[in-house]
Scaffold this motif. Structure first.
Motif, PDB file in Angstrom:
ATOM      1  N   ILE B 230       0.793  -1.123  -0.005  1.00 49.97           N
ATOM      2  CA  ILE B 230      -0.142  -0.203   0.020  1.00 49.97           C
ATOM      3  C   ILE B 230       0.710   1.171  -0.088  1.00 49.97           C
ATOM      4  O   ILE B 230       0.497   2.287  -0.585  1.00 49.97           O
ATOM      5  N   VAL B 231       2.205   1.115   0.682  1.00 51.36           N
ATOM      6  CA  VAL B 231       2.844   2.501   0.550  1.00 51.36           C
ATOM      7  C   VAL B 231       3.537   2.854  -0.738  1.00 51.36           C
ATOM      8  O   VAL B 231       3.311   3.770  -1.419  1.00 51.36           O
ATOM      9  N   VAL B 232       3.979   1.668  -1.462  1.00 51.65           N
ATOM     10  CA  VAL B 232       4.510   1.726  -2.533  1.00 51.65           C
ATOM     11  C   VAL B 232       3.534   2.361  -3.666  1.00 51.65           C
ATOM     12  O   VAL B 232       3.522   3.235  -4.640  1.00 51.65           O
ATOM     13  N   PHE B 233       2.304   1.587  -3.571  1.00 51.78           N
ATOM     14  CA  PHE B 233       1.163   1.860  -4.295  1.00 51.78           C
ATOM     15  C   PHE B 233       0.756   3.356  -4.069  1.00 51.78           C
ATOM     16  O   PHE B 233       0.530   4.298  -5.168  1.00 51.78           O
ATOM     17  N   GLY B 234       0.475   3.787  -2.916  1.00 51.01           N
ATOM     18  CA  GLY B 234      -0.066   5.025  -2.686  1.00 51.01           C
ATOM     19  C   GLY B 234       1.010   6.175  -3.125  1.00 51.01           C
ATOM     20  O   GLY B 234       0.721   7.207  -3.530  1.00 51.01           O
ATOM     21  N   GLU B 235       2.302   5.772  -2.925  1.00 54.46           N
ATOM     22  CA  GLU B 235       3.330   6.792  -3.118  1.00 54.46           C
ATOM     23  C   GLU B 235       3.274   7.192  -4.438  1.00 54.46           C
ATOM     24  O   GLU B 235       3.270   8.393  -5.011  1.00 54.46           O
ATOM     25  N   CYS B 236       3.221   5.947  -5.440  1.00 50.98           N
ATOM     26  CA  CYS B 236       3.323   6.510  -6.862  1.00 50.98           C
ATOM     27  C   CYS B 236       2.188   7.354  -7.389  1.00 50.98           C
ATOM     28  O   CYS B 236       2.204   7.988  -8.450  1.00 50.98           O
ATOM     29  N   LEU B 237       1.075   6.990  -6.689  1.00 53.86           N
ATOM     30  CA  LEU B 237       0.014   7.827  -7.229  1.00 53.86           C
ATOM     31  C   LEU B 237       0.026   9.283  -6.497  1.00 53.86           C
ATOM     32  O   LEU B 237      -0.400  10.230  -7.361  1.00 53.86           O
ATOM     33  N   PHE B 238       0.308   9.328  -5.407  1.00 53.23           N
ATOM     34  CA  PHE B 238       0.094  10.698  -4.713  1.00 53.23           C
ATOM     35  C   PHE B 238       1.340  11.492  -4.845  1.00 53.23           C
ATOM     36  O   PHE B 238       1.416  12.655  -4.344  1.00 53.23           O
ATOM     37  N   ASN B 239       2.452  11.022  -5.647  1.00 56.77           N
ATOM     38  CA  ASN B 239       3.653  12.005  -5.719  1.00 56.77           C
ATOM     39  C   ASN B 239       3.172  13.057  -6.972  1.00 56.77           C
ATOM     40  O   ASN B 239       4.081  13.813  -7.503  1.00 56.77           O
ATOM     41  N   ASP B 240       2.032  12.540  -7.506  1.00 55.57           N
ATOM     42  CA  ASP B 240       1.775  13.351  -8.928  1.00 55.57           C
ATOM     43  C   ASP B 240       1.685  14.903  -8.587  1.00 55.57           C
ATOM     44  O   ASP B 240       2.106  15.861  -9.287  1.00 55.57           O
ATOM     45  N   ALA B 241       1.222  15.244  -7.237  1.00 55.28           N
ATOM     46  CA  ALA B 241       0.909  16.594  -6.771  1.00 55.28           C
ATOM     47  C   ALA B 241       2.279  17.146  -6.718  1.00 55.28           C
ATOM     48  O   ALA B 241       2.606  18.430  -7.485  1.00 55.28           O
ATOM     49  N   VAL B 242       3.284  16.639  -6.386  1.00 54.48           N
ATOM     50  CA  VAL B 242       4.650  17.162  -6.217  1.00 54.48           C
ATOM     51  C   VAL B 242       5.085  17.398  -7.572  1.00 54.48           C
ATOM     52  O   VAL B 242       5.708  18.472  -7.646  1.00 54.48           O
ATOM     53  N   THR B 243       5.019  16.274  -8.144  1.00 57.38           N
ATOM     54  CA  THR B 243       5.520  16.735  -9.965  1.00 57.38           C
ATOM     55  C   THR B 243       5.208  17.589 -10.736  1.00 57.38           C
ATOM     56  O   THR B 243       5.672  18.312 -11.089  1.00 57.38           O
ATOM     57  N   VAL B 244       3.850  17.720 -10.590  1.00 55.22           N
ATOM     58  CA  VAL B 244       3.110  18.701 -11.236  1.00 55.22           C
ATOM     59  C   VAL B 244       3.606  20.249 -10.728  1.00 55.22           C
ATOM     60  O   VAL B 244       3.898  20.966 -11.563  1.00 55.22           O
ATOM     61  N   VAL B 245       3.562  20.320  -9.385  1.00 53.90           N
ATOM     62  CA  VAL B 245       4.380  21.536  -8.962  1.00 53.90           C
ATOM     63  C   VAL B 245       5.763  22.001  -9.355  1.00 53.90           C
ATOM     64  O   VAL B 245       5.798  22.940  -9.875  1.00 53.90           O
ATOM     65  N   LEU B 246       6.446  20.988  -9.013  1.00 59.57           N
ATOM     66  CA  LEU B 246       8.032  21.270  -9.263  1.00 59.57           C
ATOM     67  C   LEU B 246       8.310  21.345 -11.033  1.00 59.57           C
ATOM     68  O   LEU B 246       8.780  22.196 -11.301  1.00 59.57           O
ATOM     69  N   TYR B 247       7.322  20.792 -11.564  1.00 63.22           N
ATOM     70  CA  TYR B 247       7.414  21.000 -13.113  1.00 63.22           C
ATOM     71  C   TYR B 247       7.117  22.031 -13.807  1.00 63.22           C
ATOM     72  O   TYR B 247       7.944  22.814 -14.100  1.00 63.22           O
ATOM     73  N   ASN B 248       5.961  22.472 -13.197  1.00 64.38           N
ATOM     74  CA  ASN B 248       5.489  23.877 -13.638  1.00 64.38           C
ATOM     75  C   ASN B 248       6.351  25.053 -13.080  1.00 64.38           C
ATOM     76  O   ASN B 248       6.926  25.985 -13.875  1.00 64.38           O
ATOM     77  N   MET B 249       6.999  24.953 -11.872  1.00 59.11           N
ATOM     78  CA  MET B 249       7.745  25.849 -11.120  1.00 59.11           C
ATOM     79  C   MET B 249       9.126  25.993 -12.104  1.00 59.11           C
ATOM     80  O   MET B 249       9.529  27.091 -12.375  1.00 59.11           O
ATOM     81  N   PHE B 250       9.764  24.784 -12.350  1.00 53.65           N
ATOM     82  CA  PHE B 250      10.865  24.835 -12.933  1.00 53.65           C
ATOM     83  C   PHE B 250      10.797  25.125 -14.512  1.00 53.65           C
ATOM     84  O   PHE B 250      11.744  25.868 -14.940  1.00 53.65           O
ATOM     85  N   ILE B 251       9.528  25.063 -15.112  1.00 57.03           N
ATOM     86  CA  ILE B 251       9.371  25.346 -16.431  1.00 57.03           C
ATOM     87  C   ILE B 251       9.481  27.149 -16.247  1.00 57.03           C
ATOM     88  O   ILE B 251      10.003  27.554 -17.277  1.00 57.03           O
TER      89      ILE B 251
END
Lengths: 194, 656
Positions: B230-251
């Motif tokens: 459940i931790v692996v499963f949940g992590e890969c789904l919920f890290n999307d928020a961080v990725t979105v923010v970082l991606y937009n921020m760095f672009i």
């Protein structure tokens, strides 16, 4: 630190208690404070009414059974030692202690936890969960959700699944076997008691 | 005599295919239809009696016409999907392969082959992994499937750990990899000094996120203990928020020469907006969907539609506001599932589950397949230093991150993670198609985009192949705590319930709150308010009763069918046929592959010789050769009396 030590000195045989249950001094103090808070009349013992004063516990479907588990048969009050000893069942298991066959089974081992749960069913302490006892527990847990016939079917099915020696009751061994794949240490542990 | 039959069969097939293909040669260019024209009879009837064929004097009425341009797009889409699905069928012929090699690897390999073929004939593959197609069409079904089938109880018990790893872990990885890559870039020997800090951080943000598609396809077959899963499963789904923010921020920041502290602060604020906004939208849509299904008792046929439409809406609305769409759709599915399954009919419930699974599987198949295709067809820029260091740093930082984070969070967990769990947690951090899609759509103002592309592909290939294949033997080798999936006995359920009540009671006794308190509070709120609004027949049902009903139903079905397993549609009456799990003998598989290879070569050569659209011919020939191969195999075994494994899936010869 000073208050911890002073509290500890109030409790008789506290070293032996800590040894037996594995609680740290900090935990013992916390539990003692709680004990005193429940013991409104300061008699040093708890009676069933003191437990019943905890509102949420009173609303628990098996609240009365839990309270009953604290009282040894024949006793009408609970002193601090028994209080702590029962609560020690819910400590998470210590992984670091090597298995020493000469020492008695620790209170928070898997078997002790299972025994505690078993005794919640087995009120008459005959070592078996009879159909009637099972029905009682089911009734209190399922309350008004099911009809009496459904309750009986569920109880029948439960016994049929677990009963290996066909005596229409679930012994402790059968109980243990039916739960062999469940992580009891996880389910029956309270974190802050570690 | 039998050989002759086969040869005749073969010849017939060749003729059939030539018939289909050779006419294509003469239509070198299909005359395009003038836009907006419709073949309608002219409104004015020419004088001089009725004329049956208006332009009968010029040419005869065509008996057989072909208009390829009209159906081109849907047709090719269907064929690609079919091809990928046939590949999936093909894998299971060799039972042992799918056990040791996860399907994702096999699909990528087939994709690589197809990509190589397409590249050699200079055809462009369909742009499946472009930003819009990928994020709007390919990704939602997979995420919906993961959200819908997520085990809720373990998830909520571990929600703190999941969020901890998802948020802090991804941040740690991005910043760590970004900084160290920047340091590596300073080394002159690698010739990558033109990549500045912002670009490195952007790239690190893209590849540090663990990918749900890859992880799920690997972890599904491997049974690790529930907590880890459940931790692996949940992590890969919920890290999307961080990725979105970082991606937009760095672009945003990559264009600017200077970064101000205000921007960092805004980034943090944005993170909360993205994460909480995603979850908020998901919950809102979930509730609206549940509320709608309360009124659908008269329109049972379209009940499943609401589920799909609402979850897709949640996804799209989140995309509209550039907040985390994955979190939106996952929380929508989580919220919806509980209430909807009580409102809809049994059939709708089965349909929903089945369609969700089907869509998810198709998407996943296509994504991996096209990952393989696109690997060959994109332009690469290879740089040993940068790529090797990226791989190394990613591994190192993930390992470090898991170690450090677990040390911090273990005291708060009831079951702490031991070192074996941590190893699998770190090792299971696979990267996948999301990273690729994000890199693919980087603006061209980023100078070394091709290098980033190549590195991302290497990263994906490395993690999916090497880590994906080795994770199963590793798990067995280091003996991670496994889970037993068959815990559904009524005894376990009743006793678990009892234990939960006990724990809740003892916690009250000790005067401490823990998550049981919140759980209890939520359940009461649920029963009193939510269920009344959202569920049609509000009969509160304990999980004990629900499980009991389910088990009784299962028993009844088992009595009807003589063996356990899937009841297929035709055997609701007493079945004469025993369906055993598939166990092909090796000689059958060998002859099958032989037939397949033969027909593939034949058809490919034919179609390459004469066809207007080469991708069409390629795909057609591949799919038809599967058909050909399996048909020939079936004839082979029917004729020779060996068990017909492919037609009937039984290991006893059929009588009559």
């Amino acid at each position: 630190m000073g208050s911890t030590n002073s509290t500890l000195s109030k409790i008789p045989n506290v070293e032996e208690l800590m040894q037996e249950t594995g609680f740290t001094p900090a935990h013992i103090v916390r539990l003692y404070d709680r004990f005193e808070a429940l013991d409104k009349e300061k008699t040093g013992h708890l009676r069933p009414q003191d437990f019943g004063a905890i509102n949420r516990l009173a609303m628990n479907p098996i609240g009365d059974r839990i309270i009953g588990a604290f009282f040894s048969p024949g006793q009408e009050t609970v002193d601090f030692h028994s209080f702590v000893r029962i609560l020690a069942h819910f400590r998470p298991a210590d992984k670091k202690h090597p298995k020493d066959p000469s020492m008695p089974e620790p209170v928070n081992s898997r078997t002790s936890k299972l025994k505690f749960a078993f005794q919640l069913y087995d009120q008459d302490k005959d070592g078996k969960i009879s159909r009637a006892e099972l029905l009682q527990v089911l009734r209190s847990m399922l309350e008004m959700q099911v009809t009496e016939e459904q309750l009986e079917s569920i109880a029948d099915r439960t016994i049929q699944e677990a009963d290996l020696d066909k005596d229409d009751a679930i012994s402790f061994e059968e109980f243990r076997k039916s739960l062999e794949k469940v992580n009891i240490d996880h389910k029956m542990s309270i974190r802050f008691l570690r | 005599g039998c050989e002759a039959l086969l040869e005749l069969f073969f010849i017939w097939f060749i003729l059939f295919h030539s018939f289909v293909y050779l006419p294509c040669g003469s239509y070198t260019e299909i005359p395009p239809k003038p836009p907006g024209s419709v073949t309608v009879l002219p409104p004015v009837k020419p004088a001089g009696g009725p004329q049956a064929f208006p332009d009968a004097e010029n040419s005869n009425l065509p008996v057989f016409t072909m208009d390829y341009a009209r159906i081109q797009v849907p047709f090719e889409v269907t064929l690609w999907v079919l091809l990928a699905s046939f590949a999936k069928i093909g894998f299971h012929v060799y039972h042992k392969i799918t056990f040791w090699v996860p399907e994702s690897c096999l699909l990528i390999s087939i994709g690589l082959i197809v990509g190589a073929i397409m590249h050699s004939v200079h055809e462009e593959p369909p742009a499946v992994l472009s930003y819009n197609v990928f994020f709007l069409f390919m990704l939602p079904p997979i995420v919906l499937e993961s959200g819908y089938f997520m085990p809720t109880r373990p998830f909520f018990e571990n929600v703190g750990t999941v969020l901890w790893f998802a948020v802090v872990g991804t941040l740690w990885n991005s910043i760590g990899i970004g900084m160290s890559l920047y340091a590596v870039c300073q080394i002159e020997a690698f010739e990558v000094q033109d990549i500045n800090l912002q670009e490195n951080m952007l790239f690190a943000a893209i590849i540090s996120a663990v990918d749900p598609v890859a992880v799920l396809s690997v972890f599904e077959d491997v049974s690790v203990n529930e907590q880890l899963y459940i931790v692996v499963f949940g992590e890969c789904l919920f890290n999307d928020a961080v990725t979105v923010v970082l991606y937009n921020m760095f672009i945003f920041v990559a264009d600017m020469p200077v970064v101000e502290p205000v921007d960092v602060f805004l980034g943090v604020a944005r993170f909360f907006v993205v994460g909480l906004g995603g979850m908020g939208f998901g919950v809102i849509f979930g509730f609206v969907a549940s509320f709608t299904t309360r009124f659908t008792s008269n329109v049972r046929e379209i009940e499943p539609l609401f589920i799909f439409m609402y979850s897709y809406l949640a996804y799209l609305v989140a995309e509209l506001f550039s907040i985390s769409s994955i979190m939106a759709i996952v929380t929508c599915a989580l919220t919806m599932k509980y209430y909807v399954e009580e409102n809809v009919s049994q059939r709708s419930c089965t349909t929903i589950r089945h369609v969700v699974k089907m869509l998810g599987t198709i998407s996943e198949t296509l994504i991996f397949f096209f990952l393989g295709v696109v690997t060959i067809t994109t332009e690469h820029e290879w740089n040993w230093g940068y790529i090797m260091f990226t791989l190394l740093l990613a591994l190192v930082w993930r390992g470090l991150g898991v170690l450090v984070l677990t040390q911090i969070i273990n005291p708060f967990r009831t079951i702490p993670f031991n070192f074996k769990d941590q190893f699998i947690l770190g090792y299971g951090g696979l990267r996948g198609a999301i990273s690729f899609a994000l890199v693919f759509t980087l603006p061209d103002s980023i100078g070394r985009k091709k290098l980033f592309l190549t590195t991302t592909i290497c990263m994906i290939m490395f993690t999916v192949f090497i880590q994906g294949i080795s994770i199963r033997p590793l798990i067995e080798f280091i003996n991670v705590r496994r889970t037993n999936r068959n815990l559904e006995t009524i005894n376990v359920e009743i006793h678990s319930r009892l234990i939960e009540h006990t724990i809740a009671g003892v916690e009250d006794l000790c005067g401490q709150w823990s998550h049981y308190y919140w759980k209890d509070k939520f359940l009461k709120f649920n029963n009193r308010i939510l269920r009344k609004i959202l569920i049609r027949d509000n009969r509160a049902e304990s999980s004990i009763v629900a499980l009991y009903k389910k088990l009784e139903l299962q028993n009844a079905m088992e009595i009807l069918d003589t063996v356990s397993g899937d009841i297929n549609a035709g055997s609701s009456i007493v079945s004469l046929q025993y369906v055993y799990p598939l166990s092909p003998s090796s000689s059958c598989s060998l002859s099958l592959s032989l037939y397949f290879a033969l027909s593939l070569i034949l058809l490919l050569s034919l179609s390459l010789a004469c066809s207007p659209s080469l991708s069409l011919s390629l795909v057609l020939s591949l799919t038809l050769s599967f058909f050909l191969g399996t048909t020939l195999q079936a004839w082979h075994t029917c004729i020779w009396g060996v068990s017909p494994i492919l037609l009937c899936r039984s290991s006893q010869p059929l009588s009559g």
